[in-house]
Design an enzyme around this catalytic site. Structure first.
Site, mmCIF file in Angstrom:
data_model
loop_
_atom_site.group_PDB
_atom_site.id
_atom_site.type_symbol
_atom_site.label_atom_id
_atom_site.label_comp_id
_atom_site.label_asym_id
_atom_site.label_seq_id
_atom_site.Cartn_x
_atom_site.Cartn_y
_atom_site.Cartn_z
ATOM 1 N N ASN A 79 -33.134 40.461 43.167
ATOM 2 C CA ASN A 79 -33.597 39.317 42.738
ATOM 3 C C ASN A 79 -34.191 39.145 41.343
ATOM 4 O OD1 ASN A 79 -34.701 40.186 45.771
ATOM 5 N ND2 ASN A 79 -33.875 38.101 45.957
ATOM 6 N N CYS A 93 -28.040 47.247 44.478
ATOM 7 C CA CYS A 93 -27.713 48.513 45.126
ATOM 8 C C CYS A 93 -27.529 49.400 43.761
ATOM 9 C CB CYS A 93 -26.260 48.320 45.413
ATOM 10 S SG CYS A 93 -25.535 50.108 45.892
ATOM 11 N N HIS A 127 -33.493 30.330 45.379
ATOM 12 C CA HIS A 127 -33.385 32.083 45.500
ATOM 13 C C HIS A 127 -32.376 32.586 44.621
ATOM 14 C CE1 HIS A 127 -33.977 35.476 48.063
ATOM 15 N NE2 HIS A 127 -32.971 35.792 47.952
ATOM 16 N N ARG A 184 -39.242 42.124 51.187
ATOM 17 C CA ARG A 184 -38.465 42.070 52.127
ATOM 18 C C ARG A 184 -36.922 42.256 51.305
ATOM 19 N NH1 ARG A 184 -33.974 39.000 52.808
ATOM 20 N NH2 ARG A 184 -34.994 36.977 51.932
ATOM 21 N N ASP A 185 -36.618 41.071 50.542
ATOM 22 C CA ASP A 185 -35.319 41.156 49.913
ATOM 23 C C ASP A 185 -35.211 42.166 49.010
ATOM 24 O OD1 ASP A 185 -32.724 40.268 49.873
ATOM 25 O OD2 ASP A 185 -33.496 38.518 48.327
ATOM 26 N N HIS A 234 -30.379 35.558 42.617
ATOM 27 C CA HIS A 234 -30.208 37.043 42.141
ATOM 28 C C HIS A 234 -29.628 37.130 40.923
ATOM 29 C CE1 HIS A 234 -30.650 39.417 46.200
ATOM 30 N NE2 HIS A 234 -30.868 38.044 46.527
HETATM 31 N N1 COA Z 1 -34.892 42.530 66.454
HETATM 32 C C1 COA Z 1 -34.599 43.780 67.093
HETATM 33 N N2 COA Z 1 -33.804 44.028 67.881
HETATM 34 C C2 COA Z 1 -32.807 42.995 68.235
HETATM 35 C C3 COA Z 1 -32.692 41.810 67.409
HETATM 36 C C4 COA Z 1 -33.990 41.455 66.634
HETATM 37 N N3 COA Z 1 -34.161 40.546 65.765
HETATM 38 N N4 COA Z 1 -31.640 41.014 67.857
HETATM 39 C C5 COA Z 1 -30.945 41.744 68.647
HETATM 40 N N5 COA Z 1 -31.749 42.813 68.841
HETATM 41 C C6 COA Z 1 -31.317 43.929 69.755
HETATM 42 C C7 COA Z 1 -30.927 43.384 70.991
HETATM 43 O O1 COA Z 1 -31.989 43.477 71.837
HETATM 44 C C8 COA Z 1 -29.913 44.256 71.766
HETATM 45 O O2 COA Z 1 -30.367 45.399 72.110
HETATM 46 P P1 COA Z 1 -29.916 46.137 73.201
HETATM 47 O O3 COA Z 1 -28.534 46.558 72.905
HETATM 48 O O4 COA Z 1 -30.877 47.553 73.270
HETATM 49 O O5 COA Z 1 -30.033 45.274 74.328
HETATM 50 C C9 COA Z 1 -28.828 44.441 70.410
HETATM 51 O O6 COA Z 1 -29.906 44.286 69.282
HETATM 52 C C10 COA Z 1 -27.690 43.580 70.393
HETATM 53 O O7 COA Z 1 -27.934 42.232 70.359
HETATM 54 P P2 COA Z 1 -26.971 41.091 69.996
HETATM 55 O O8 COA Z 1 -28.019 39.825 70.133
HETATM 56 O O9 COA Z 1 -25.757 41.469 70.305
HETATM 57 O O10 COA Z 1 -27.558 41.133 68.304
HETATM 58 P P3 COA Z 1 -26.631 41.572 67.243
HETATM 59 O O11 COA Z 1 -26.175 43.105 67.344
HETATM 60 O O12 COA Z 1 -25.324 40.924 66.877
HETATM 61 O O13 COA Z 1 -27.484 41.495 65.958
HETATM 62 C C11 COA Z 1 -28.696 40.287 64.283
HETATM 63 C C12 COA Z 1 -27.700 40.348 65.304
HETATM 64 C C13 COA Z 1 -29.021 39.019 63.392
HETATM 65 C C14 COA Z 1 -29.961 40.672 64.959
HETATM 66 C C15 COA Z 1 -28.405 41.404 63.307
HETATM 67 O O14 COA Z 1 -27.078 41.389 62.879
HETATM 68 C C16 COA Z 1 -29.412 41.635 62.203
HETATM 69 O O15 COA Z 1 -30.519 42.091 62.386
HETATM 70 N N6 COA Z 1 -28.882 41.361 60.861
HETATM 71 C C17 COA Z 1 -29.861 41.542 59.834
HETATM 72 C C18 COA Z 1 -28.860 40.960 58.599
HETATM 73 C C19 COA Z 1 -30.023 41.014 57.523
HETATM 74 O O16 COA Z 1 -31.150 41.071 57.614
HETATM 75 N N7 COA Z 1 -29.525 40.823 56.406
HETATM 76 C C20 COA Z 1 -30.177 40.743 55.243
HETATM 77 C C21 COA Z 1 -30.979 39.247 55.060
HETATM 78 S S1 COA Z 1 -30.217 38.001 54.337
HETATM 79 ZN ZN ZN Z 2 -31.754 37.369 48.431
#
Ligand code: COA
Ligand code: ZN
Length: 302
Positions: free
Chosen positions: A247, A238, A205, A12-13, A207
């Site tokens: 990590n 990166c 956790h 994952r990470d 890095h």
């Molecule tokens: N899985 C799949 N699709 C998702 C989702 C999820 N968990 N969460 C939201 N969506 C989709 C929604 O269904 C929506 O789709 P649509 O436009 O087709 O209706 C769209 O994304 C926007 O939804 P919204 O609630 O506004 O979410 P967002 O775009 O603000 O995204 C997160 C919020 C948290 C889901 C997003 O920023 C994200 O996944 N970030 C990942 C961060 C990450 O993993 N960082 C590393 C780990 S520390």
């Molecule tokens: Zn991390």
């Protein structure tokens, strides 16, 4: 002997930060390479937005084909209700990991939400996990230093951790997201959380960006922490930022803790083998150190 649990988060990470996107088949190969190591806790994917983390966009396809060895507990990141709905459809995922940042600026950058909005999402994910009968854990990212706001005040971490604990997140991991903590920071924060939440299970956790993750892990263990995240071979970071690392390598933590008299119940040689598989799959030299000592020709004869 005190026992330490190392949680493998490379799938994952690690992979989410690798430039090379592994195919589903390659992820399955890495999972198989981890099977003989003795690892019992693995974070295997994320139910985040596939556009945010394209490396893990195949979560469902991967899990549909992944075989879980007996005795392993699998977790996945679940950021919101949509993620919870996806995770509920994956019976192999035993535990949902919710993450937010202690720092407002980093939380906005990572999940486009305020910390308060993230806590609302944490409540929704906890409620969905209860319905789906899954365990939950919480990760507080940027618990030590934020790349935008600098050092994170201990009070901010304690405040967020208290709220998560109150929502049912009794296992709480403190993330050193940019690898900028030092042992005294670790001791101070762990002590503050033990005072505030004596019943919580704390994890760390780290890095290894500045090479201090092993020192920090040892400091955490000295305060009584028994759960640590690592990534096999030190995957992550990166590849285009010179010197950036991901990590701390799981096998490096294993070697250190065993050398310092803790029991990990892991097979170091098998970990080194898995790290070599990871290195081949991501296609670049990884930062792990202990894996090198298992390579041919590393024993100096004179
Ligand atoms: N899985 C799949 N699709 C998702 C989702 C999820 N968990 N969460 C939201 N969506 C989709 C929604 O269904 C929506 O789709 P649509 O436009 O087709 O209706 C769209 O994304 C926007 O939804 P919204 O609630 O506004 O979410 P967002 O775009 O603000 O995204 C997160 C919020 C948290 C889901 C997003 O920023 C994200 O996944 N970030 C990942 C961060 C990450 O993993 N960082 C590393 C780990 S520390
Ligand atoms: Zn991390």
């Amino acid at each position: 002997m005190e026992t330490i649990t190392l949680r493998e988060v490379g799938l994952r990470d690690g992979l989410q930060a690798e430039d090379r996107v592994l195919s589903t088949d390659e992820k399955l190969e890495l999972l198989r390479a981890l099977a003989p190591t003795g690892l019992t806790r693995l974070e295997v994917t994320s139910f985040v937005h596939p556009k945010a983390i394209p490396q893990l966009a195949d979560a469902e396809a991967f899990l549909a084909r992944a075989e879980k060895p007996a005795g392993q507990i699998w977790s996945a990141l679940v950021p919101n209700e949509r993620g919870a709905a996806r995770a509920a459809q994956a019976p192999v995922i035993d535990e949902w990991t919710f993450f937010l940042s202690a720092s407002e600026a980093h939380n906005q950058a990572n999940v486009r939400m305020s910390v308060e909005d993230s806590l609302q999402a944490a409540a929704q994910v906890a409620a969905a996990a209860q319905v789906a009968n899954r365990a939950i854990s919480g990760v507080v990212a940027t618990s030590f230093v934020c790349p935008y706001a600098g050092p994170t005040p201990v009070e901010d971490v304690v405040r967020v951790a208290r709220r998560l604990y109150g929502l049912g997140y009794h296992r709480l991991l403190l993330g050193d997201t940019i690898g900028a903590a030092s042992p005294s920071m670790v001791r101070r924060l762990v002590q503050a959380l033990q005072d505030a939440l004596p019943e919580a299970e704390l994890g760390l956790h780290f890095h290894n960006t500045r090479g201090q993750a092993p020192a920090n892990a040892l400091a955490g263990a000295g305060e009584g922490v028994r759960l640590f995240d690592g990534s096999i071979g030190g995957m992550g970071g990166c590849p285009y930022a010179p010197g950036a690392t991901g990590n701390v390598a799981t096998e490096d933590l294993c070697w250190l803790f065993e050398a310092e008299g803790y029991a990990t119940a892991l097979d170091l040689k098998a970990l080194a083998g898995a790290a070599r598989s990871a290195e081949r799959l991501v296609g670049r030299r990884l930062s792990g150190s202990v894996m090198r000592t298992f390579e041919e020709g590393t024993a100096c004869g004179d």
